[in-house]
Design an enzyme around this catalytic site. Structure first.
Site, PDB file in Angstrom:
ATOM      1  N   HIS A   1     -11.500  -2.403   3.746  1.00  0.00           N
ATOM      2  CA  HIS A   1     -11.299  -2.072   5.166  1.00  0.00           C
ATOM      3  C   HIS A   1     -11.905  -0.725   5.566  1.00  0.00           C
ATOM      4  O   HIS A   1     -11.735  -0.302   6.710  1.00  0.00           O
ATOM      5  CB  HIS A   1      -9.794  -2.075   5.468  1.00  0.00           C
ATOM      6  CG  HIS A   1      -9.069  -0.991   4.720  1.00  0.00           C
ATOM      7  ND1 HIS A   1      -8.782  -1.064   3.382  1.00  0.00           N
ATOM      8  CD2 HIS A   1      -8.608   0.207   5.131  1.00  0.00           C
ATOM      9  CE1 HIS A   1      -8.169   0.028   3.007  1.00  0.00           C
ATOM     10  NE2 HIS A   1      -8.047   0.833   4.045  1.00  0.00           N
ATOM     11  N   ASP A   2     -12.534  -0.041   4.618  1.00  0.00           N
ATOM     12  CA  ASP A   2     -13.128   1.268   4.916  1.00  0.00           C
ATOM     13  C   ASP A   2     -14.644   1.256   4.844  1.00  0.00           C
ATOM     14  O   ASP A   2     -15.278   2.273   5.148  1.00  0.00           O
ATOM     15  CB  ASP A   2     -12.634   2.326   3.909  1.00  0.00           C
ATOM     16  CG  ASP A   2     -11.168   2.635   4.081  1.00  0.00           C
ATOM     17  OD1 ASP A   2     -10.674   2.611   5.223  1.00  0.00           O
ATOM     18  OD2 ASP A   2     -10.504   2.904   3.053  1.00  0.00           O
TER      19      ASP A   2
ATOM     20  N   ASP B   1       0.864  -1.170   0.000  1.00  0.00           N
ATOM     21  CA  ASP B   1       0.000   0.000   0.000  1.00  0.00           C
ATOM     22  C   ASP B   1       0.903   1.224   0.000  1.00  0.00           C
ATOM     23  O   ASP B   1       1.823   1.317   0.818  1.00  0.00           O
ATOM     24  CB  ASP B   1      -0.861  -0.028   1.273  1.00  0.00           C
ATOM     25  CG  ASP B   1      -2.202   0.639   1.089  1.00  0.00           C
ATOM     26  OD1 ASP B   1      -2.211   1.791   0.620  1.00  0.00           O
ATOM     27  OD2 ASP B   1      -3.224   0.026   1.437  1.00  0.00           O
TER      28      ASP B   1
ATOM     29  N   ASP C   1      -2.997   4.789  -2.158  1.00  0.00           N
ATOM     30  CA  ASP C   1      -3.973   5.287  -1.203  1.00  0.00           C
ATOM     31  C   ASP C   1      -4.391   6.712  -1.575  1.00  0.00           C
ATOM     32  O   ASP C   1      -3.537   7.541  -1.919  1.00  0.00           O
ATOM     33  CB  ASP C   1      -3.318   5.278   0.187  1.00  0.00           C
ATOM     34  CG  ASP C   1      -4.275   5.684   1.287  1.00  0.00           C
ATOM     35  OD1 ASP C   1      -5.287   4.995   1.452  1.00  0.00           O
ATOM     36  OD2 ASP C   1      -4.007   6.685   1.978  1.00  0.00           O
TER      37      ASP C   1
ATOM     38  N   GLU D   1      -6.997   3.631  -5.344  1.00  0.00           N
ATOM     39  CA  GLU D   1      -8.154   3.825  -4.477  1.00  0.00           C
ATOM     40  C   GLU D   1      -8.922   5.014  -5.043  1.00  0.00           C
ATOM     41  O   GLU D   1      -8.774   6.154  -4.613  1.00  0.00           O
ATOM     42  CB  GLU D   1      -7.748   4.115  -3.026  1.00  0.00           C
ATOM     43  CG  GLU D   1      -8.955   4.067  -2.102  1.00  0.00           C
ATOM     44  CD  GLU D   1      -8.862   4.928  -0.857  1.00  0.00           C
ATOM     45  OE1 GLU D   1      -9.788   4.872  -0.035  1.00  0.00           O
ATOM     46  OE2 GLU D   1      -7.887   5.687  -0.691  1.00  0.00           O
TER      47      GLU D   1
HETATM   48  C1  GLC Z   1      -7.645   5.570   2.509  1.00  0.00           C
HETATM   49  C2  GLC Z   1      -7.515   4.314   3.334  1.00  0.00           C
HETATM   50  C3  GLC Z   1      -8.095   4.578   4.670  1.00  0.00           C
HETATM   51  C4  GLC Z   1      -7.298   5.682   5.324  1.00  0.00           C
HETATM   52  C5  GLC Z   1      -7.243   6.918   4.432  1.00  0.00           C
HETATM   53  C6  GLC Z   1      -6.196   7.870   4.877  1.00  0.00           C
HETATM   54  O1  GLC Z   1      -8.956   5.943   2.312  1.00  0.00           O
HETATM   55  O2  GLC Z   1      -8.108   3.237   2.672  1.00  0.00           O
HETATM   56  O3  GLC Z   1      -8.122   3.434   5.487  1.00  0.00           O
HETATM   57  O4  GLC Z   1      -7.851   6.017   6.558  1.00  0.00           O
HETATM   58  O5  GLC Z   1      -6.925   6.595   3.101  1.00  0.00           O
HETATM   59  O6  GLC Z   1      -4.925   7.368   4.620  1.00  0.00           O
END
Ligand code: GLC
Ligand code: CA
Length: 567
Positions: A350-351, A129, A231, A291
């Protein structure tokens, strides 16, 4: 390709002629020119929650290594590990304080090398990541940046004067609540953070930032990493003039006035950076997954780049937010499939609330989970699974504010409960702590671990896990599923979503009942070249159709029928 060159030519000549073509196909491409990531099934691992090898209650790299055989057997080709780098863990690793090391709670670089080597033995690739938008406020770059206005790294972050005493530079908001600006009394300026204040945004307009970040990717590529999940790419750039965002009617889940994030999201500058990042990735035959939180297919399309020179796999996260209905899915998937890029489908991560919970009706939950697998694992494109999805793990949210670990859940309680619910420990067995740890797990193990776990489901041919394995293994052996055309069928059916996948002589029919009632769709495939089609069922759940001439397919609620079609 080789065949075409070699017709009638002596062997040495044919090899000589073919050499440049083979080179042009690029390493890692198969004979038909498909790069490895188009045929791969990806699997997201949240390392804290996957497997704990030293019983401190937190998953770790050795834990992941110990489960590679499970992943291989499941049919996974690549794992994406969410951040395992040194971090104060304010955002559970998404606040990175060193991009080129492993956090001691997860192990060390030697453990990482072992993981990569063991994965390689099983032909599993490792994706990391890459937290591109921000670092931790404890990263040495930021520590230097905030030390003085003239520090070497000052301009690596976004510092601005307030509009006046106690006035923020503009009205931008952090997506995690409160303002996006944090005042630093030492240098009397504000720094910008789209996420937590402990996650200051990097200034990607500074070429030194880009150079340093690109070097991070090289470090990991040389260690055997096959790509990155990027990310929060949407927020890489901000309007340098800090134009206020327009205010919209209503309030958000934190009770703040809604704003339209026009000036700090999806700025066109992102694309040039992604193109350069892609050039580095190409040197290593690596894949970039995005993402990408997009509102429509056109925005998603932008992320591939005008000549497919940006992200190979921008995630279609819109799929996670669709109303559960055949017409809605048909329309959306048809549009993504037609957009010109290679689709990347995700149903959970995970979000967001786990797919099992989002789609559950309390009666047919397992059938719905199987139907969703039958759906997104048979589409044209690359699927990215989330750990536990394959055993039907559901969300288990904290019951009180005191239990919450994710800071946004503390701030936004009870409207926003945070993301703990989708991050609970992987359920390996029906025993203590679901076999995840012998210590105290960092998040409680859900009660459903008794029934939904790898051990129990491995013995049950009707389990969600058994169904995932069947679909994944079919997918692997079927060129039609791997790369064939997607052809929607019965497009006005309000309940059943059906399509063909077709490659050369191989045709697969997929029929999905997206309703809670029995359905009996009929098919006329004359237009698709089958005047009297024959079927042979390949994978089924709650459905009936005798092999032989294709007539009616009978589907119980949420039934799935996948069959081979021949003339
Ligand atoms: C992305 C990740 C998330 C994180 C955010 C800030 O959305 O998937 O889990 O909190 O970025 O890094
Ligand atoms: Ca551990």
């Amino acid at each position: 390709m080789l065949k075409k060159f070699c017709l009638g030519a002596p062997l040495f000549l044919c090899l000589l002629l073919a050499a440049p073509t083979l080179r042009a196909q690029g390493k890692g491409k198969d004979a038909a020119g498909h790069p490895w990531w188009q045929h791969a099934v990806f699997y997201e691992i949240y390392p804290r929650s996957f497997m704990d090898s030293n019983n401190d209650g937190i998953g770790d790299l050795n834990g992941i290594t110990s489960k590679l055989d499970y992943l291989k057997d499941l049919g996974v080709d690549a794992i994406w590990i969410t951040p395992c780098f040194p971090s104060p863990q304010v955002d559970f690793g998404y606040d990175v304080s060193d991009y080129v090391d492993i956090d001691p709670m997860y192990g060390n670089l030697a453990n990482f090398d072992t993981l990569v080597a063991e994965a390689k033995k099983r032909s599993i690739k490792v994706i990391l990541d890459f937290v591109v938008n921000h670092t931790s406020d404890e990263h040495r770059w930021f520590l230097d940046s905030k030390s003085s206005k003239t520090a070497a790294h000052r301009d690596w972050y976004i510092w601005r004067d307030g509009k006046g005493p106690n006035q923020h530079p503009n009205n931008w908001l952090s997506t995690f609540g409160l303002s996006a600006w944090q005042y630093d009394p030492n240098t009397k300026q504000y720094y910008y953070h789209y996420f937590y204040p402990e996650q200051p945004d990097l200034n990607w307009r500074n070429p030194a930032v880009e150079r340093a970040m690109f070097d991070v990717t090289r470090f990991w590529y040389k260690r055997g990493v096959s790509g990155f999940r990027l990310d929060a790419v949407d927020t890489l750039f901000e309007d340098p003039n800090l134009t206020d965002n327009p205010v919209a009617p209503g309030t958000d889940k934190f009770g703040r006035p809604k704003t339209i994030e026009k000036n700090n999201k999806k700025l066109p500058e992102i694309h040039q950076s992604l193109q350069r990042l892609r050039s580095v990735a190409d040197e290593y035959d690596a894949v970039l997954i995005g993402e990408t939180w997009t509102q429509n297919v056109a925005q998603l399309k932008d992320y591939y780049g005008e000549s497919n020179n940006e992200l190979q796999l921008p995630m279609d996260l819109m799929l996670t937010d669709l109303n559960f209905s055949a017409p809605v899915f048909r329309e959306h998937i048809g549009a993504v499939d037609a957009a010109g890029g290679w689709p990347t489908y995700v149903i959970t991560n995970h979000d967001i609330v786990r797919s099992y919970t989002r789609y559950a009706d309390g009666v047919h939950d397992d059938s719905i989970a199987k139907m969703m697998a039958g759906l997104y694992l048979t589409l044209r494109g690359t699927p990215i699974m989330y750990y536990g999805e394959e055993i039907g793990m559901k969300n288990t949210d904290p019951e009180s504010k005191e239990q919450v670990k994710d800071p946004i859940g503390k701030l936004g309680w009870p409207l926003e409960k945070g993301r703990d619910g989708e991050r609970t420990p992987m359920q390996w067995t029906s025993g203590a702590n679901a076999g995840f740890t012998k210590g105290t797990p960092w998040l409680p193990v859900p009660p459903t671990a008794k029934t939904h776990n790898v051990e129990t489901e491995s013995k049950d041919p009707n389990s969600v896990l058994a169904f995932y394995k069947q679909v994944l293994s079919l997918r692997k052996s079927s060129p039609a599923l791997l790369e064939g055309k997607y052809i929607a069928l019965n497009e006005s059916d309000p309940n059943v979503y059906a399509y063909l996948r077709q490659n050369g002589n191989e045709t697969i029919l997929i029929v999905l009942n997206m309703s809670a009632t029995k359905q009996e769709p009929k098919f006329d495939l004359t237009k698709q070249g089958f005047s009297a089609p024959n079927t042979k069922a390949l994978v089924q759940n709650s459905s009936k159709a005798p092999d032989g001439p294709l007539k009616t397919v009978t589907l119980d609620p949420y039934g799935v029928y996948i069959a081979k079609i021949t003339k």
